[in-house]
Design a protein around this motif. Structure first.
Motif, PDB file in Angstrom:
ATOM      1  N   ARG A  38     -12.164   7.892  -0.739  1.00 57.70           N
ATOM      2  CA  ARG A  38     -12.972   7.600   0.445  1.00 57.70           C
ATOM      3  C   ARG A  38     -14.402   7.225   0.064  1.00 57.70           C
ATOM      4  O   ARG A  38     -14.989   6.280   0.619  1.00 57.70           O
ATOM      5  CB  ARG A  38     -12.950   8.822   1.371  1.00 57.70           C
ATOM      6  CG  ARG A  38     -13.621   8.671   2.738  1.00 57.70           C
ATOM      7  CD  ARG A  38     -15.127   8.899   2.716  1.00 57.70           C
ATOM      8  NE  ARG A  38     -15.548  10.095   2.035  1.00 57.70           N
ATOM      9  CZ  ARG A  38     -15.743  11.259   2.643  1.00 57.70           C
ATOM     10  NH1 ARG A  38     -15.553  11.375   3.937  1.00 57.70           N
ATOM     11  NH2 ARG A  38     -16.162  12.321   1.949  1.00 57.70           N
ATOM     12  N   PRO A  50      -9.306  -1.819  -0.719  1.00 56.04           N
ATOM     13  CA  PRO A  50      -8.146  -1.241  -0.038  1.00 56.04           C
ATOM     14  C   PRO A  50      -7.208  -2.330   0.475  1.00 56.04           C
ATOM     15  O   PRO A  50      -7.654  -3.354   0.983  1.00 56.04           O
ATOM     16  CB  PRO A  50      -8.769  -0.450   1.118  1.00 56.04           C
ATOM     17  CG  PRO A  50     -10.103  -1.080   1.343  1.00 56.04           C
ATOM     18  CD  PRO A  50     -10.566  -1.544  -0.004  1.00 56.04           C
ATOM     19  N   THR A  89     -10.490   4.059   7.946  1.00 55.87           N
ATOM     20  CA  THR A  89      -9.750   4.775   6.916  1.00 55.87           C
ATOM     21  C   THR A  89      -8.732   3.836   6.289  1.00 55.87           C
ATOM     22  O   THR A  89      -8.369   2.819   6.883  1.00 55.87           O
ATOM     23  CB  THR A  89      -9.033   6.007   7.497  1.00 55.87           C
ATOM     24  OG1 THR A  89      -8.366   6.726   6.455  1.00 55.87           O
ATOM     25  CG2 THR A  89      -7.997   5.593   8.539  1.00 55.87           C
ATOM     26  N   GLU A  90      -8.253   4.170   5.089  1.00 57.24           N
ATOM     27  CA  GLU A  90      -7.158   3.402   4.502  1.00 57.24           C
ATOM     28  C   GLU A  90      -5.843   4.166   4.591  1.00 57.24           C
ATOM     29  O   GLU A  90      -4.847   3.770   3.980  1.00 57.24           O
ATOM     30  CB  GLU A  90      -7.464   3.004   3.053  1.00 57.24           C
ATOM     31  CG  GLU A  90      -7.662   4.122   2.077  1.00 57.24           C
ATOM     32  CD  GLU A  90      -8.023   3.626   0.681  1.00 57.24           C
ATOM     33  OE1 GLU A  90      -7.439   2.629   0.227  1.00 57.24           O
ATOM     34  OE2 GLU A  90      -8.907   4.243   0.052  1.00 57.24           O
ATOM     35  N   TYR A  91      -5.829   5.260   5.375  1.00 56.04           N
ATOM     36  CA  TYR A  91      -4.623   6.067   5.525  1.00 56.04           C
ATOM     37  C   TYR A  91      -3.970   5.813   6.881  1.00 56.04           C
ATOM     38  O   TYR A  91      -4.622   5.916   7.922  1.00 56.04           O
ATOM     39  CB  TYR A  91      -4.957   7.552   5.411  1.00 56.04           C
ATOM     40  CG  TYR A  91      -5.446   7.953   4.035  1.00 56.04           C
ATOM     41  CD1 TYR A  91      -4.542   8.192   3.010  1.00 56.04           C
ATOM     42  CD2 TYR A  91      -6.803   8.085   3.776  1.00 56.04           C
ATOM     43  CE1 TYR A  91      -4.982   8.564   1.744  1.00 56.04           C
ATOM     44  CE2 TYR A  91      -7.252   8.449   2.510  1.00 56.04           C
ATOM     45  CZ  TYR A  91      -6.330   8.688   1.508  1.00 56.04           C
ATOM     46  OH  TYR A  91      -6.778   9.040   0.256  1.00 56.04           O
ATOM     47  N   GLN A 111       0.828  -1.201   0.000  1.00 65.89           N
ATOM     48  CA  GLN A 111       0.000   0.000   0.000  1.00 65.89           C
ATOM     49  C   GLN A 111       0.865   1.254   0.000  1.00 65.89           C
ATOM     50  O   GLN A 111       0.560   2.238  -0.681  1.00 65.89           O
ATOM     51  CB  GLN A 111      -0.933   0.018   1.210  1.00 65.89           C
ATOM     52  CG  GLN A 111      -1.934   1.173   1.169  1.00 65.89           C
ATOM     53  CD  GLN A 111      -2.651   1.355   2.487  1.00 65.89           C
ATOM     54  OE1 GLN A 111      -2.024   1.544   3.525  1.00 65.89           O
ATOM     55  NE2 GLN A 111      -3.970   1.292   2.456  1.00 65.89           N
ATOM     56  N   PRO A 166      -2.599   4.561  -1.441  1.00 70.88           N
ATOM     57  CA  PRO A 166      -3.993   4.258  -1.105  1.00 70.88           C
ATOM     58  C   PRO A 166      -4.883   4.374  -2.341  1.00 70.88           C
ATOM     59  O   PRO A 166      -4.661   5.219  -3.203  1.00 70.88           O
ATOM     60  CB  PRO A 166      -4.337   5.337  -0.060  1.00 70.88           C
ATOM     61  CG  PRO A 166      -3.019   5.734   0.509  1.00 70.88           C
ATOM     62  CD  PRO A 166      -2.040   5.646  -0.617  1.00 70.88           C
ATOM     63  N   ASP A 225      -6.093  10.147   8.379  1.00 68.35           N
ATOM     64  CA  ASP A 225      -5.794   9.091   9.344  1.00 68.35           C
ATOM     65  C   ASP A 225      -6.635   9.261  10.616  1.00 68.35           C
ATOM     66  O   ASP A 225      -7.276  10.294  10.824  1.00 68.35           O
ATOM     67  CB  ASP A 225      -4.300   9.055   9.667  1.00 68.35           C
ATOM     68  CG  ASP A 225      -3.818  10.290  10.420  1.00 68.35           C
ATOM     69  OD1 ASP A 225      -4.229  10.475  11.578  1.00 68.35           O
ATOM     70  OD2 ASP A 225      -3.012  11.061   9.869  1.00 68.35           O
TER      71      ASP A 225
END
Length: 383
Positions: A220, A101, A204-206, A14, A19, A179
């Motif tokens: 998002r 993700p 989240t994917e951060y 990732q 992302p 995040d």
């Protein structure tokens, strides 16, 4: 390297691909040995792959599993769940979108604990009073019927939906474009706290993104619609971010519902077009879940959600100066106003690699530094 958790390889991928990329999922499904096998194949193999660009190959070589391990250790220390497609906790709905993700960071309830039909309720930030009332009522009714409302963190319709869920004592999932520790969108922080207190989740994917990156809201949005089978839009202008949800819903095969709003209102031009194209009109939660579910129809009172006495600023503020350790100060002094690689920092600060990587991870999460392409770091501004 033996015994490394598969999570680390997903985090490494990732970080390298970024992302929102569906490439790690493609590698997991098609490459012998999955992401770990791909990692061990090395640059000679990556450079000959059609779906790995030259820039991505360089990024793969510059990122390391040691950095990923430092990030994983820090996330666990913060109490975050770190979930990848190989984990049982990974939301099954996201396995069926085109770009799942690679890593999700979650605070609160585990995804498998959020049982019940998931419905996305999203809409305009600058929502009219009719839209706020509709989002609040629909969120309330869905929660009363046992549904899980999935929404963003924004002011406006998203906040109205969260207020409705909270008034019903129900559960919500709030998907962030930053995040989990970011100070972004302070105005709705009290709602997110209540979401967690009531058994919901933030997702989240951060790992570290203090403010939304370019295109971050679109990335998002695909997760919000992807998590659900039904998507409710409240107030969509013809050219608006809300319309992006409609495109994601269509591409993912989700059922789209649209609150019509006042006739001829410009703020609902996109909503009217979607209705003409086949979206279902919606005024209540019962129309989304079906009449077989008993739903309390009383609209919640906006005052049911206690807001902070002093209204915080809507957007992020620069981080306040904080007490720095000797090691942190050494890193900042070494960086100065430039951008340095990890190796350059290690040489200048006299720290061994593992300790430095853990320190850089903590500093990145605190907003003291930010990562740059090519395994480099820089100061975000004068601190």
């Amino acid at each position: 390297m033996a015994g490394l958790s598969n999570i680390v390889f997903w985090m490494w991928a990732q970080q390298a691909f970024g992302p929102g990329s569906g490439t790690p999922w493609h590698i997991h499904k098609s490459f012998p040995g999955g992401l770990e096998g791909f990692y061990r194949a090395g640059p000679r193999c990556w450079n000959n792959m059609d779906y790995v660009s030259e820039v991505q190959s360089e990024s793969l070589a510059l990122c390391t599993v040691e950095e990923a391990m430092a990030r994983l250790e820090y996330a666990v220390k913060l109490g975050w769940q770190v979930v990848t497609p190989e984990c049982e906790q990974y939301p099954r709905e996201l396995r069926n979108i085109s770009d799942p993700p690679a890593v999700l960071y979650i605070k609160g309830a585990k995804p498998v604990e959020l049982t019940g039909p998931k419905v996305a309720v999203v809409g305009a930030r600058k929502a009219l009073r009719e839209s706020l009332d509709a989002a609040r009522s629909i969120g309330y009714q869905l929660a009363t019927a046992g549904g899980v409302v999935v929404t963003g963190e924004a002011v406006g319709a998203d906040a109205g939906a969260m207020e409705g869920v909270i008034s019903a004592g129900g559960r919500a999932v709030c998907v962030l474009p930053v995040d989990l520790s970011s100070p972004y969108m302070a105005k709705t922080a009290h709602l997110r706290r209540r979401v967690l207190e009531l058994g919901g989740a933030l997702m989240t994917e951060y790992f570290s993104q203090r403010s939304p990156a370019q295109g971050g809201f679109q990335l998002r949005n695909r997760l919000i619609t992807g998590l659900c089978r039904r998507v409710v839009l409240v107030q969509a202008a013809e050219k608006s971010g809300t319309m992006i949800y409609a495109r994601h819903a269509a591409g993912q095969g989700r059922k789209l519902y649209v609150f019509p709003g006042p006739p001829d209102a410009e703020e609902f031009a996109g909503s009217r077009r979607l209705l003409k194209e086949g979206a279902a009109p919606v005024y209540s939660g019962s129309e989304v879940l079906g009449t077989d579910r008993a739903i309390a129809m009383e609209p919640p009172a906006p005052a049911a959600v206690k807001k902070p006495e002093r209204e915080p600023p809507e957007e992020k503020e620069p981080p306040k100066r904080q007490e720095l350790s000797i090691e942190q100060q050494a890193v900042l002094d070494r960086l100065g106003g430039g951008t340095l690689t990890v190796d350059e920092l290690m040489e200048g600060c006299g720290m061994e690699m593992g300790k430095l990587l853990r320190l850089l991870t903590r500093m990145e999460m605190q907003g003291l530094i930010e990562s740059a392409p090519g395994r480099r770091y820089r100061r975000p501004g004068k601190l």
